[in-house]
Design a protein around this motif. Sequence first.
Motif, PDB file in Angstrom:
ATOM      1  N   GLN A   1       0.824  -1.205   0.000  1.00 33.79           N
ATOM      2  CA  GLN A   1       0.000   0.000   0.000  1.00 33.79           C
ATOM      3  C   GLN A   1       0.866   1.267   0.000  1.00 33.79           C
ATOM      4  OE1 GLN A   1      -2.866   0.150   3.171  1.00 33.79           O
ATOM      5  NE2 GLN A   1      -3.887   1.910   2.259  1.00 33.79           N
ATOM      6  N   SER A   2       2.031   1.183   0.641  1.00 32.39           N
ATOM      7  CA  SER A   2       2.835   2.407   0.775  1.00 32.39           C
ATOM      8  C   SER A   2       3.869   2.557  -0.335  1.00 32.39           C
ATOM      9  CB  SER A   2       3.541   2.408   2.130  1.00 32.39           C
ATOM     10  OG  SER A   2       4.350   1.252   2.202  1.00 32.39           O
ATOM     11  N   ALA A   3       4.110   1.508  -1.138  1.00 30.72           N
ATOM     12  CA  ALA A   3       5.227   1.608  -2.091  1.00 30.72           C
ATOM     13  C   ALA A   3       4.827   1.589  -3.565  1.00 30.72           C
ATOM     14  CB  ALA A   3       6.218   0.476  -1.824  1.00 30.72           C
ATOM     15  N   ASP A   4       3.851   0.753  -3.935  1.00 24.73           N
ATOM     16  CA  ASP A   4       3.563   0.651  -5.378  1.00 24.73           C
ATOM     17  C   ASP A   4       2.058   0.666  -5.669  1.00 24.73           C
ATOM     18  OD1 ASP A   4       3.107  -1.858  -4.310  1.00 24.73           O
ATOM     19  OD2 ASP A   4       3.926  -2.948  -6.013  1.00 24.73           O
ATOM     20  N   TYR A   5       1.382   1.546  -4.941  1.00 26.42           N
ATOM     21  CA  TYR A   5      -0.066   1.686  -5.097  1.00 26.42           C
ATOM     22  C   TYR A   5      -0.295   2.763  -6.171  1.00 26.42           C
ATOM     23  CZ  TYR A   5      -4.875   2.206  -3.240  1.00 26.42           C
ATOM     24  OH  TYR A   5      -6.231   2.252  -3.071  1.00 26.42           O
ATOM     25  N   TYR A   6      -0.289   2.327  -7.435  1.00 24.80           N
ATOM     26  CA  TYR A   6      -0.334   3.295  -8.534  1.00 24.80           C
ATOM     27  C   TYR A   6      -1.654   4.080  -8.538  1.00 24.80           C
ATOM     28  CZ  TYR A   6       3.108  -0.107 -10.327  1.00 24.80           C
ATOM     29  OH  TYR A   6       4.148  -0.972 -10.464  1.00 24.80           O
ATOM     30  N   TYR A   7      -1.557   5.370  -8.727  1.00 25.32           N
ATOM     31  CA  TYR A   7      -2.705   6.276  -8.882  1.00 25.32           C
ATOM     32  C   TYR A   7      -3.639   6.277  -7.665  1.00 25.32           C
ATOM     33  CZ  TYR A   7      -0.896   5.877 -13.583  1.00 25.32           C
ATOM     34  OH  TYR A   7      -0.048   5.865 -14.668  1.00 25.32           O
ATOM     35  N   LYS A   8      -3.067   6.005  -6.491  1.00 27.67           N
ATOM     36  CA  LYS A   8      -3.841   5.923  -5.242  1.00 27.67           C
ATOM     37  C   LYS A   8      -4.772   7.134  -5.062  1.00 27.67           C
ATOM     38  CE  LYS A   8      -2.671   5.669  -0.303  1.00 27.67           C
ATOM     39  NZ  LYS A   8      -2.762   6.925   0.396  1.00 27.67           N
ATOM     40  N   ASN A   9      -4.205   8.357  -5.223  1.00 24.71           N
ATOM     41  CA  ASN A   9      -5.009   9.553  -4.947  1.00 24.71           C
ATOM     42  C   ASN A   9      -6.189   9.660  -5.898  1.00 24.71           C
ATOM     43  OD1 ASN A   9      -3.212  10.073  -2.999  1.00 24.71           O
ATOM     44  ND2 ASN A   9      -2.045  11.620  -4.155  1.00 24.71           N
ATOM     45  N   GLU A  10      -5.959   9.303  -7.146  1.00 24.31           N
ATOM     46  CA  GLU A  10      -7.062   9.394  -8.117  1.00 24.31           C
ATOM     47  C   GLU A  10      -8.193   8.448  -7.749  1.00 24.31           C
ATOM     48  OE1 GLU A  10      -5.776   8.740 -12.101  1.00 24.31           O
ATOM     49  OE2 GLU A  10      -4.258  10.304 -11.994  1.00 24.31           O
ATOM     50  N   TRP A  11      -7.832   7.221  -7.382  1.00 22.98           N
ATOM     51  CA  TRP A  11      -8.885   6.249  -7.040  1.00 22.98           C
ATOM     52  C   TRP A  11      -9.637   6.723  -5.809  1.00 22.98           C
ATOM     53  CZ3 TRP A  11      -8.629   4.534 -11.437  1.00 22.98           C
ATOM     54  CH2 TRP A  11      -7.527   3.915 -12.013  1.00 22.98           C
ATOM     55  N   GLU A  12      -8.869   7.262  -4.844  1.00 21.82           N
ATOM     56  CA  GLU A  12      -9.539   7.666  -3.600  1.00 21.82           C
ATOM     57  C   GLU A  12     -10.470   8.857  -3.834  1.00 21.82           C
ATOM     58  OE1 GLU A  12      -6.378   5.621  -0.550  1.00 21.82           O
ATOM     59  OE2 GLU A  12      -6.408   7.820  -0.672  1.00 21.82           O
ATOM     60  N   THR A  13     -10.049   9.777  -4.721  1.00 20.35           N
ATOM     61  CA  THR A  13     -10.920  10.923  -5.020  1.00 20.35           C
ATOM     62  C   THR A  13     -12.191  10.458  -5.714  1.00 20.35           C
ATOM     63  OG1 THR A  13      -8.957  12.265  -5.290  1.00 20.35           O
ATOM     64  CG2 THR A  13     -10.984  13.185  -6.197  1.00 20.35           C
ATOM     65  N   LEU A  14     -12.023   9.585  -6.706  1.00 25.81           N
ATOM     66  CA  LEU A  14     -13.207   9.090  -7.424  1.00 25.81           C
ATOM     67  C   LEU A  14     -14.144   8.345  -6.464  1.00 25.81           C
ATOM     68  CD1 LEU A  14     -11.676   7.782 -10.781  1.00 25.81           C
ATOM     69  CD2 LEU A  14     -13.277   9.668 -10.510  1.00 25.81           C
ATOM     70  N   GLN A  15     -13.542   7.595  -5.551  1.00 23.57           N
ATOM     71  CA  GLN A  15     -14.353   6.842  -4.599  1.00 23.57           C
ATOM     72  C   GLN A  15     -15.088   7.815  -3.672  1.00 23.57           C
ATOM     73  OE1 GLN A  15     -13.918   2.733  -2.897  1.00 23.57           O
ATOM     74  NE2 GLN A  15     -12.563   3.894  -1.573  1.00 23.57           N
ATOM     75  N   HIS A  16     -14.354   8.831  -3.227  1.00 23.85           N
ATOM     76  CA  HIS A  16     -14.937   9.832  -2.337  1.00 23.85           C
ATOM     77  C   HIS A  16     -16.099  10.554  -3.022  1.00 23.85           C
ATOM     78  CE1 HIS A  16     -15.080  13.955  -0.625  1.00 23.85           C
ATOM     79  NE2 HIS A  16     -15.101  13.255   0.493  1.00 23.85           N
ATOM     80  N   ASP A  17     -15.974  10.783  -4.326  1.00 24.33           N
ATOM     81  CA  ASP A  17     -17.031  11.470  -5.085  1.00 24.33           C
ATOM     82  C   ASP A  17     -18.177  10.543  -5.476  1.00 24.33           C
ATOM     83  OD1 ASP A  17     -15.542  13.698  -4.892  1.00 24.33           O
ATOM     84  OD2 ASP A  17     -14.886  13.758  -7.000  1.00 24.33           O
ATOM     85  N   GLY A  18     -18.107   9.328  -5.020  1.00 28.77           N
ATOM     86  CA  GLY A  18     -19.189   8.391  -5.331  1.00 28.77           C
ATOM     87  C   GLY A  18     -19.176   7.893  -6.763  1.00 28.77           C
TER      88      GLY A  18
END
Length: 718
Positions: free
Chosen positions: A610-627
């Motif tokens: 999770q901390s080293a090779d989680y590609y595009y983490k922020n994008e996925w989390e934003t999309l998830q947050h936006d439903g």
Amino acid sequence: MSNRGNTMAPDTITSCHILWSTQSGRAKACARRAARILREQTHIQLLNGMGCPFDDVSFVKFVPLVPPSSLLIMFVSTTGDGEHCDSIKQTWKALLQKSLSAFEQPIPTFALFCLGDRAYGPQFCAAGRKLAVRLLQLGMKSACEVGYGDDNTPNGGVFWDLDVWLEGQLLPICPKKPVVNAYEELSTIPIPYRVHTGEEPKQPSNGIDEWRQDRFFQSYREYFSQSCPISAYEYNSLTQRIDSEGKLGDKTPLLGTITVNERITTVDWEQDTRHIRISIHSDESVLVDKDTIDVMTGECASKLPYQAGDVASILPFNSEKVVAQFLAVLPDTLSTLVDTPIRIESDDELMGNQYTKWPQLCTLRGWLTYCADIQSLPEREDLRALSRYCSPSHGASKEQAEKLSSLSETSQSALYADYILREKRSWADVLYDFESLRSSDSKLTLEALLMLLPRMRPREFSIASSPTADQRRTHDNVPVAEHATSGSFSVELCVAIVEGTTRLGRQYHGLCSNFLSRLIPSEVGRPQVVLWIRPGSFTKLPIGIDSSHSFETPILCVGAGTGVAPMRSLLLERNAVWKHAHRSITRQDQRDKNASNPEDNILVFGCRSQSADYYYKNEWETLQHDGMMRLLPAFSRDQVAKVYVQKVLAEADGRNLISSHILDRSGGVYIAGGPKMARAVREEIVKALTPKVGDEKRANRLLAQLQRAGKFSVEAWS
Ligand SMILES: Cc1cc2nc3c(=O)[nH]c(=O)nc-3n(C[C@H](O)[C@H](O)[C@H](O)COP(=O)(O)O)c2cc1C
């Protein structure tokens, strides 16, 4: 199906035609080896030399014209998810026509060798097997058992299997001739090239790469065009896409500049993976054709520059260091020519399709940098061919020539595998080890090198970006008039840099990933990359991204490692299209009105940490947050027991996600990454569907139906 039609008596076959279909060249290399062995060991006449691609002959019309005493020898590779390669697609289409009736007898028999990789499970050699079934249906007979070559066979992969098939199946049905040392003398080999030096004056490069210099550009451009993938899109001079896929021909490549090249794994992590953006620009000297601009909106009337799910084919170049190492192992007579412009004339008749049409004007350094694949591993046939060039006066010449030649023998496969394959020895390594090839009176001329070295072929990467999001971004940042005339666009890639160490501690690097990693973001308009774009397995899925308003098909994407690239393209595209269609709804409204359903876009993403090779983490989390999507990550090494995507998928929603997504919501499932992962995910899907549809057979049948409807698709690469 018994794959043996009838065994021919050795004296009934007098000649053969060889056909191959290949994506990366192995089937062609198998054809070359088979042709050489047939020439040396049998009386069979090779009617088309070492063969040609299927689509070079009009197969359906060709078969009845071939006499029954002739054998059709075929080498067929599988690509995609059990699909045929580009070079047989027209033939395959013709063979599948419903109106086609069985061939009228007498017709020739065939001998088929299929290439594949067993990691693809049920799709192993699927293309070759489908071809065999169809030919038998059409009344053709197999002269011997079908051969299967697997990339993973020890000591040479498909080439080991090829030798076993030749020995056990093909050679016994051919009229044998006594094996003398039929080894061709150098003087008997016609040379299809003439190199002229000293006609063109040297000029300073002014720091511009040779392929971009005015005097060489046209020559390189024509040469590059030959590497165009058959299904690549065509663009006009404003980089507007002007055709749909499938139009054949050598298409001028797109020229790109790297604008982003960022490492997306932590610096201390074992794997360096890059997020790369390539900006593609039009030839600004060309005036705009006003008809292509929509007068109402100011937008280009042409379609999107590419589609979500497409693939970029990138032509790699060698580094200065690698070229310098190669020059250092060439005979002095050649290495002194290095920066002298040379004109390469080729004799079309002698060339056939056996040799490469190199650029007409270049330098030796330019040819080694942009054209010759000097980092590739020489095949066994190459070593045999090289053996003829040892210097006659060198003390070890005879011994070295024999050694090189013997490395190509079937009996020496294990030695070849140890020396070349396991230790990844390139052409430069072989020239270095066999010094009689590089002594000053070596027979290794420039013409010989042009005959021997393979050309660089493009490498494919799934595009990770959304064309609609890219276009909106471009529109937001660039004044309309300027955008309408430039026609520029960009594509993003997620590239794992390949490097490793062999058993003996030799370092190796993946050619194209390292080429891309070296490129420093530059000013747009200074091209660094030569590329084409073509449809991939996920292009044109029925998932509502081309019809703007329909999101009726929920999608479940499974991507492990860089397999997330095409999934990012699909998910960002759905998001961009959705947003455009609902642009009056605010974020709060979206949530309140439940206007988008996160279950419509599910991503199962797999990586190690999770901390080293989680590609595009922020994008996925934003999309998830936006439903806008639901994310199910699998971090394989973050706990003692390994957790992979197939486990997360199988266990989600109390083990109900797969069946409810496919059966209750009529969703599509898309998988990208390594073939083993893809197989494991497929197995979990079948397991989950089995109790719901009755039995495993029905579950498999359902998946096959979904695949035909575009609701199940796999893009796998090793
Ligand atoms: C993108 C891709 C997809 C592939 N799909 C399959 C497949 O579905 N089944 C199979 O048996 N082999 C598959 N392979 C393995 C190739 O058939 C195998 O590597 C073969 O040796 C390549 O031959 P070629 O160089 O003639 O194209 C695939 C390889 C690649 C790169």
